[in-house]
Design a protein around this motif. Structure first.
Motif, PDB file in Angstrom:
ATOM      1  N   ASP A  58       1.840 -16.516  -3.639  1.00 31.64           N
ATOM      2  CA  ASP A  58       1.509 -17.011  -4.975  1.00 31.64           C
ATOM      3  C   ASP A  58       1.702 -15.906  -6.012  1.00 31.64           C
ATOM      4  O   ASP A  58       0.734 -15.294  -6.487  1.00 31.64           O
ATOM      5  N   ALA A  59       2.951 -15.646  -6.335  1.00 35.67           N
ATOM      6  CA  ALA A  59       3.255 -14.609  -7.320  1.00 35.67           C
ATOM      7  C   ALA A  59       4.685 -14.805  -7.808  1.00 35.67           C
ATOM      8  O   ALA A  59       5.516 -15.401  -7.127  1.00 35.67           O
ATOM      9  N   THR A  60       4.950 -14.300  -9.003  1.00 38.41           N
ATOM     10  CA  THR A  60       6.299 -14.272  -9.549  1.00 38.41           C
ATOM     11  C   THR A  60       6.799 -12.833  -9.535  1.00 38.41           C
ATOM     12  O   THR A  60       6.034 -11.898  -9.259  1.00 38.41           O
ATOM     13  N   CYS A  61       8.056 -12.648  -9.881  1.00 37.91           N
ATOM     14  CA  CYS A  61       8.617 -11.300  -9.917  1.00 37.91           C
ATOM     15  C   CYS A  61       7.850 -10.409 -10.891  1.00 37.91           C
ATOM     16  O   CYS A  61       7.530  -9.255 -10.582  1.00 37.91           O
ATOM     17  N   ASP A  62       7.552 -10.938 -12.081  1.00 32.87           N
ATOM     18  CA  ASP A  62       6.836 -10.139 -13.076  1.00 32.87           C
ATOM     19  C   ASP A  62       5.387  -9.874 -12.677  1.00 32.87           C
ATOM     20  O   ASP A  62       4.787  -8.905 -13.146  1.00 32.87           O
ATOM     21  N   ASP A  63       4.817 -10.750 -11.822  1.00 34.42           N
ATOM     22  CA  ASP A  63       3.474 -10.477 -11.318  1.00 34.42           C
ATOM     23  C   ASP A  63       3.472  -9.258 -10.412  1.00 34.42           C
ATOM     24  O   ASP A  63       2.490  -8.504 -10.353  1.00 34.42           O
ATOM     25  N   ILE A  64       4.560  -9.086  -9.675  1.00 35.73           N
ATOM     26  CA  ILE A  64       4.622  -8.036  -8.665  1.00 35.73           C
ATOM     27  C   ILE A  64       5.042  -6.695  -9.249  1.00 35.73           C
ATOM     28  O   ILE A  64       4.489  -5.650  -8.915  1.00 35.73           O
ATOM     29  N   LEU A  65       6.046  -6.707 -10.124  1.00 36.46           N
ATOM     30  CA  LEU A  65       6.506  -5.483 -10.767  1.00 36.46           C
ATOM     31  C   LEU A  65       6.492  -5.677 -12.277  1.00 36.46           C
ATOM     32  O   LEU A  65       7.129  -6.600 -12.793  1.00 36.46           O
ATOM     33  N   PHE A 176      10.260   0.272   2.359  1.00 41.76           N
ATOM     34  CA  PHE A 176      10.532  -0.746   3.359  1.00 41.76           C
ATOM     35  C   PHE A 176       9.372  -0.800   4.341  1.00 41.76           C
ATOM     36  O   PHE A 176       8.805   0.235   4.695  1.00 41.76           O
ATOM     37  N   GLY A 177       9.041  -2.001   4.805  1.00 38.86           N
ATOM     38  CA  GLY A 177       8.076  -2.094   5.882  1.00 38.86           C
ATOM     39  C   GLY A 177       7.026  -3.163   5.697  1.00 38.86           C
ATOM     40  O   GLY A 177       7.156  -4.067   4.858  1.00 38.86           O
ATOM     41  N   VAL A 178       5.968  -3.064   6.487  1.00 39.21           N
ATOM     42  CA  VAL A 178       4.929  -4.082   6.561  1.00 39.21           C
ATOM     43  C   VAL A 178       3.810  -3.755   5.582  1.00 39.21           C
ATOM     44  O   VAL A 178       3.161  -2.709   5.692  1.00 39.21           O
ATOM     45  N   ILE A 179       3.610  -4.644   4.618  1.00 41.48           N
ATOM     46  CA  ILE A 179       2.496  -4.548   3.675  1.00 41.48           C
ATOM     47  C   ILE A 179       1.673  -5.816   3.859  1.00 41.48           C
ATOM     48  O   ILE A 179       2.136  -6.913   3.531  1.00 41.48           O
ATOM     49  N   GLY A 180       0.447  -5.681   4.371  1.00 39.94           N
ATOM     50  CA  GLY A 180      -0.380  -6.860   4.636  1.00 39.94           C
ATOM     51  C   GLY A 180       0.293  -7.764   5.653  1.00 39.94           C
ATOM     52  O   GLY A 180       0.645  -7.335   6.755  1.00 39.94           O
ATOM     53  N   GLN A 181       0.509  -9.034   5.270  1.00 38.84           N
ATOM     54  CA  GLN A 181       1.153 -10.000   6.164  1.00 38.84           C
ATOM     55  C   GLN A 181       2.604 -10.257   5.761  1.00 38.84           C
ATOM     56  O   GLN A 181       3.161 -11.316   6.066  1.00 38.84           O
ATOM     57  N   GLY A 218      -0.777  -6.634  -0.390  1.00 39.71           N
ATOM     58  CA  GLY A 218      -1.554  -6.372   0.822  1.00 39.71           C
ATOM     59  C   GLY A 218      -2.671  -7.357   1.070  1.00 39.71           C
ATOM     60  O   GLY A 218      -3.159  -7.464   2.202  1.00 39.71           O
ATOM     61  N   THR A 219      -3.091  -8.102   0.059  1.00 42.14           N
ATOM     62  CA  THR A 219      -4.197  -9.051   0.224  1.00 42.14           C
ATOM     63  C   THR A 219      -3.740 -10.508   0.223  1.00 42.14           C
ATOM     64  O   THR A 219      -4.574 -11.413   0.277  1.00 42.14           O
ATOM     65  N   MET A 220      -2.452 -10.760   0.168  1.00 43.30           N
ATOM     66  CA  MET A 220      -1.959 -12.129   0.021  1.00 43.30           C
ATOM     67  C   MET A 220      -1.955 -12.887   1.342  1.00 43.30           C
ATOM     68  O   MET A 220      -1.666 -12.315   2.406  1.00 43.30           O
ATOM     69  N   GLU A 221      -2.258 -14.185   1.254  1.00 45.84           N
ATOM     70  CA  GLU A 221      -2.196 -15.093   2.398  1.00 45.84           C
ATOM     71  C   GLU A 221      -0.960 -15.978   2.235  1.00 45.84           C
ATOM     72  O   GLU A 221      -0.931 -16.844   1.360  1.00 45.84           O
ATOM     73  N   PRO A 222       0.047 -15.808   3.058  1.00 45.72           N
ATOM     74  CA  PRO A 222       1.278 -16.604   2.897  1.00 45.72           C
ATOM     75  C   PRO A 222       1.079 -18.067   3.254  1.00 45.72           C
ATOM     76  O   PRO A 222       0.222 -18.426   4.071  1.00 45.72           O
ATOM     77  N   HIS A 223       1.909 -18.915   2.632  1.00 48.83           N
ATOM     78  CA  HIS A 223       1.933 -20.332   2.966  1.00 48.83           C
ATOM     79  C   HIS A 223       2.883 -20.570   4.137  1.00 48.83           C
ATOM     80  O   HIS A 223       3.609 -19.678   4.574  1.00 48.83           O
TER      81      HIS A 223
END
Length: 397
Positions: A58-65, A176-181, A218-223
């Motif tokens: 639940d995020a957009t590109c601008d939400d993330i960066l 690169f790599g694993v952040i949260g799920q 790191g705290t996001m729950e994927p759909h």
């Protein structure tokens, strides 16, 4: 005693009795009044339209960066960074990650890589993909290069930056790599830095941009992953089946043509994970006597959603519907007018998205690599190439 009231006027009834007696009782009784038959209207339901995949976080590109912070970090070289729309940046094989539900974002200052001269020294680009699966493959990817950094976790490569002191024309940073799920891949290329700038300063600027990204992702729950309403059956077919060299070489008149996969590096990272999961293919229109190529053919099984989604943008960019044998009317769009730009024919066939691409025609005869005549022949044969691929995909479906 109750009194019955006739539903007909009394004078009408009396007239009927009198007339019946006069005619010897041979007059039929007047019909009872009737109601019009009830009409049942069946409810109509709109056809269910499959919207296709969407990002599973639940995020957009601008939400993330943050775009402003990103621009400040990159510096202004030629023109400001802008978001590249999916219709501009996606090919069928590159869309495989988004078919799995990745959030994919690209910022660029508009200076692209030239296929003949290489990247523009003033080009700047930022590419981010957040895929909410493939964790084991992400770990294997980081472990392969053995440069994990403890800053963000044991399965993360980076934050890592290179500057002019490392032989770069501009600054470069990656994560690169694993952040949260999720599996995160981020590259930042073309950072404007002064010669002699310490890498540690470049790294500090990079972290100021990506620390919020890491904290949020790191705290996001994927759909759940999107599933097509009608799964494709061509996922196991490879280039030698879907893009046969002999047929394509014959229609183009290029004897040295060799159509198939072309990749020198290891098959790791999100790109290879996503293409394996979806069965997507990138089949190069290469030369059998060199490493050069004059184009490529991309195929995304179950990728018709992308054709539907970006159809209008392709038309707005100068595309026109084109007739391709074996392809339904309206299911093929060509953008091949400008010889200095790529020739693209996009198709929707058997639930798949197919794109035939021929690279721009060189301005001068190349000293090395395919002659101009090969590019021109392939461009004039693009619709015929598309028909061959469409037939093979239809047969495999």
């Amino acid at each position: 005693m109750s009194r019955h009231r006739s539903s007909q006027p009394l004078w009408t009834a009396a007239l009927f009795v009198t007339l019946a007696m006069a005619l010897g009782g041979c007059v039929a009784a007047p019909p009872e009044p009737t109601q019009p038959p009830e009409t049942t209207i069946a409810p109509t339901t709109a056809p269910v339209v499959d919207p296709g995949p969407a990002p599973r976080i639940d995020a957009t590109c601008d939400d993330i960066l943050d775009s402003a912070a990103l621009q400040d970090f990159m510096g202004l070289v030629a023109s400001p960074l802008a978001v590249a729309t999916p219709a501009d940046r996606l090919t069928p094989d590159r869309a495989a990650g988004e078919q799995l539900g990745a959030l994919a974002c690209t910022w660029t200052n508009g200076l692209q890589v030239d296929p003949f001269t290489g990247p523009d020294i003033d080009g700047q680009s930022v590419r981010l993909s957040i895929l909410p699966e493939g964790i084991d493959d992400a770990i294997a990817y980081v472990d392969l290069y053995q440069i994990a950094d403890p800053t963000y976790g044991e399965h993360v490569q980076g934050p890592r930056c290179l500057g002019p002191a490392d032989g770069m024309d501009g600054g470069y940073c990656e994560l690169f790599g694993v952040i949260g799920q999720t599996w995160v891949e981020l590259t930042v290329d073309g950072i404007a830095v002064q010669s002699g700038t310490p890498t540690i300063d470049l790294l500090a600027g990079f972290r100021s941009v990506i620390d919020p990204l890491v904290a949020r992702v790191g705290t996001m729950e994927p759909h759940e992953r999107w599933a097509p309403s009608k799964p494709s059956t061509i996922g196991e077919a490879a280039c030698d089946v879907l893009t046969p060299t002999d047929a394509i070489a014959a229609t183009t008149g290029i004897p040295e043509l060799s159509v198939g996969p072309h990749w020198d590096g290891p098959h790791v990272g999100q790109y290879w994970y996503a293409t394996t999961q979806t069965g997507a293919q990138r089949c190069s229109l290469g030369m059998s006597d060199s490493d050069a190529a004059i184009g490529q053919i991309g195929i995304l099984p179950s990728g018709a959603w992308a054709y539907d989604r970006y159809h209008d943008a392709w038309i707005a960019a100068g595309g026109t519907p084109v007739a391709v044998p074996g392809v339904a009317d309206g299911d093929a769009i060509a953008r091949c007018v400008d010889a200095a730009a790529e020739c693209n024919i996009d198709l929707r066939v058997a639930g798949a998205w197919i794109r035939v691409t021929v690279y721009p025609v060189p301005e001068l005869e190349p000293e090395y690599g395919p002659p101009i005549a090969y590019y021109e022949s392939a461009r004039s044969s693009a619709a015929d190439i598309a028909a061959i691929v469409a037939a093979q995909v239809t047969a495999a479906a």
